[in-house]
Scaffold this active site. Structure first.
Site, PDB file in Angstrom:
ATOM      1  N   CYS A  48       0.955  -1.365  -0.240  1.00  0.00           N
ATOM      2  CA  CYS A  48      -0.198  -0.215   0.266  1.00  0.00           C
ATOM      3  C   CYS A  48       1.443   1.687  -0.043  1.00  0.00           C
ATOM      4  CB  CYS A  48      -0.881   0.153   1.184  1.00  0.00           C
ATOM      5  SG  CYS A  48      -2.317  -1.156   1.105  1.00  0.00           S
ATOM      6  N   GLU A  82       2.218  -4.477  -5.834  1.00  0.00           N
ATOM      7  CA  GLU A  82       0.699  -5.664  -5.062  1.00  0.00           C
ATOM      8  C   GLU A  82      -0.726  -5.640  -6.148  1.00  0.00           C
ATOM      9  OE1 GLU A  82      -2.847  -5.613  -1.655  1.00  0.00           O
ATOM     10  OE2 GLU A  82      -0.823  -6.538  -1.704  1.00  0.00           O
TER      11      GLU A  82
END
Length: 208
Positions: A48, A82
């Protein structure tokens, strides 16, 4: 960049958090952060990323992305954010990938043949992300089963002006960080486990 929603399904123990701060006479002031799994079995080097709304448009997002790749270089691996990557994430990553790859190609113009895997090992950007960025730049061609970059030096110079490496930049000489060491023979994302250049990946010397 700003996370407008996020749900935590697991605890944070498997993650490392890197916080970016501005510094003045009053001390340290956080402006953003990113998280990274201590070990990712799919090669993710960033989970993140967030820049506080009041601190956006200052280049901090790109700085954090660049920093994540510098850590990946220290680990002697290749990495990727990701997946699946969000639309906002792609908007943030694509400028970094394109500027980094164009800058690399200009600096290695005299090295002769070069493969996608060679670029990946030198930049720590995963091969699939390099292919995506080259396609977005419009210079990757697939001819008779072989990938070629269709760009002469003057075109690369034009692309460098359109996709510059912007400030603030990460100074890797100031980075003091010890990576988590794994068995490189078993780690498929280690640059030492990558196969050498092969003929069907070579793409230097072809121009439109």
């Amino acid at each position: 960049m700003f996370l407008d929603h996020k749900t935590l399904y697991y605890d944070v123990d498997p993650f490392l958090f890197y916080v970016l701060c501005e510094v003045d006479e009053r001390g340290f002031h956080p402006v953003g952060y990113y998280s990274k799994e201590k070990y990712s079995d799919v090669g993710y080097n960033l989970a993140c990323i967030l820049t506080f709304p009041s601190q956006q448009r200052k280049g901090y997002g790109r700085f954090l992305i660049s920093f994540s790749y510098e850590l990946t270089k220290k680990e002697e691996k290749v990495g990727s954010p990701e997946k699946p990557i969000s639309d906002l994430g792609q908007q943030a990553y694509l400028p970094y990938w394109t500027s980094t790859i164009v800058d690399f190609l200009r600096k290695t113009d005299d090295e002769g043949s070069m493969s996608i895997m060679d670029i990946s090992k030198r930049t720590s950007i995963m091969a699939e992300d390099i292919v995506f960025a080259l396609n977005q730049l419009g210079i990757l061609k697939f001819i008779n089963g072989v990938y070629f970059i269709a760009a002469e030096r003057n075109l690369l110079d034009q692309l460098a002006m359109k996709h510059p490496v912007k400030e603030p930049k990460v100074d890797p000489t100031k980075l003091h960080w010890t990576p988590f060491i794994t068995d490189v023979k078993r780690d498929k994302f280690s640059i030492h486990s990558k196969k050498p250049s092969v003929r069907d990946e070579e793409f230097r010397g072809c121009t439109e």
